[in-house]
Scaffold this motif. Structure first.
Motif: not given
Length: 353
Positions: A220-229
């Motif tokens: 899946f792709t992210y939405g408003q949150s552009k990075e994954g932590w």
């Protein structure tokens, strides 16, 4: 020296200063609170105005917070503003002065913050081996006591591979492992039923795996949150951090963002939220580069507790060796922590200070 040359600049300075002082005195403005004042939730704030010199009487003053009328006055007495039901964050204050058919407006703002969080230290109950080559980004137990771990690699400028692992926490043995393509930097993970959900850092993509086989079953792709932590699961939705002060709520089936909460402590917005764990209705979050875990109310974003873990890992280096990894064993009610490239996994108990 020509004294006239000295006095002319001095006279100009006095003149300009006097003009500025007069202009300030004639301006309709807030005396208190000063813009940016931190106000703990529930406290009252005195709103005191400075009225223009040319206004000796007026029809009314209307006070608002975020556009909502809080008080109306026909005199210049101080108004007490209650923050009991205010949301955390910056709140805009205005005062509208009505005089001789004219309207003048003064503005200020306050930052509403939670009360001082509970402070905790720790006691190490037990320690276990941890792979010193594991750049830990996500950590979670399942109901059987197996530990799942997501790793990145040491830095974006260094070649390396991220991984997904199943680990025997008692001896550190890696029971199952897959490596991600080198273009992906592995980040937080969580478990949802028979699925593992793993984030990547800046690739704007998360992966879904079969928990038993580690076969990738979706992405899946992210939405408003552009990075994954960081990532955790509260039993109904996923909660995702992106290194800012926001925590995003994701649909557990579609992974679409369905809202967020801003996280505040008693000093203001708290950013650099990293690895996450959901424990007894609260979110536990590592604060990147600090040996601190904060305890967050997911409904309000308030930091209710702060765990000081300074000194837990004596071999900690200055860089690329941060505390990062929180895992809760629900069956045994045990809390575990580790860090990037740490040789130890710690079972800890909290001590209220």
């Amino acid at each position: 020296m020509n004294r006239l040359i000295f006095y002319i600049p001095l006279m100009l300075f006095v003149f300009v200063t006097a003009c500025q002082t007069k202009k300030k005195a004639s301006k309709f403005r807030f005396d208190t609170p000063e813009a940016g004042t931190l106000v703990p939730l529930g406290e009252s704030v005195p709103m005191k105005l400075v009225f223009p010199e040319d206004v000796s009487a007026f029809d009314s003053v209307v006070y608002t917070m975020d556009g909502k009328v809080m008080a109306r006055k026909t005199d210049s007495t101080v108004v007490s503003l209650s923050t009991e039901n205010a949301a955390f964050g910056s709140r805009t204050l205005s005062a509208k002065l009505y005089h001789d058919g004219e309207e003048r407006v003064a503005y200020s703002n306050i930052v509403v913050v939670p009360p001082t969080p509970e402070r905790y230290s720790f006691k190490v109950v037990a320690e276990y081996p941890h792979d010193v080559n594991a750049y830990t980004q996500g950590l979670e137990f399942d109901g059987s006591g197996a530990l799942y771990e997501s790793t990145g690699f040491e830095s974006t400028g260094q070649s390396g591979k991220s991984s997904l692992r199943k680990v025997n926490y008692q001896n550190g043995e890696v029971l199952q492992k897959i490596e991600l393509d080198t273009r992906y930097f592995g980040e937080g993970l969580t478990l949802v039923d028979d699925k593992i959900i793993q984030l990547t850092w800046r690739s704007n993509v998360g992966f879904v795996y079969n928990k038993n086989t580690f076969a990738r079953t979706g992405e899946f792709t992210y939405g408003q949150s552009k990075e994954g932590w960081g990532l955790c699961y509260d039993g109904a939705r996923l909660i995702k951090s992106d290194g800012t002060s926001r925590l995003y709520f994701l649909n557990k089936d579609t992974y679409a963002e369905e809202g967020f909460v801003e996280v505040y402590d008693d000093k203001g917005p708290l950013d650099s939220l990293n690895e996450l764990e959901y424990i007894d209705g609260k979110i536990y979050a590592n604060v990147y580069t600090k040996d601190i875990i904060v305890i967050i109310d997911p409904k309000t974003g308030a930091v209710e507790g702060e765990i000081n873990l300074i000194g837990i890992y004596p071999d900690k280096a200055d860089y690329n060796n941060e505390l990062n990894g929180i895992a809760y064993d629900r069956n045994g009610d045990r809390l575990f922590v580790t860090g990037k490239l740490w040789s130890k996994l710690y079972h800890i108990e909290l001590i209220e200070r």
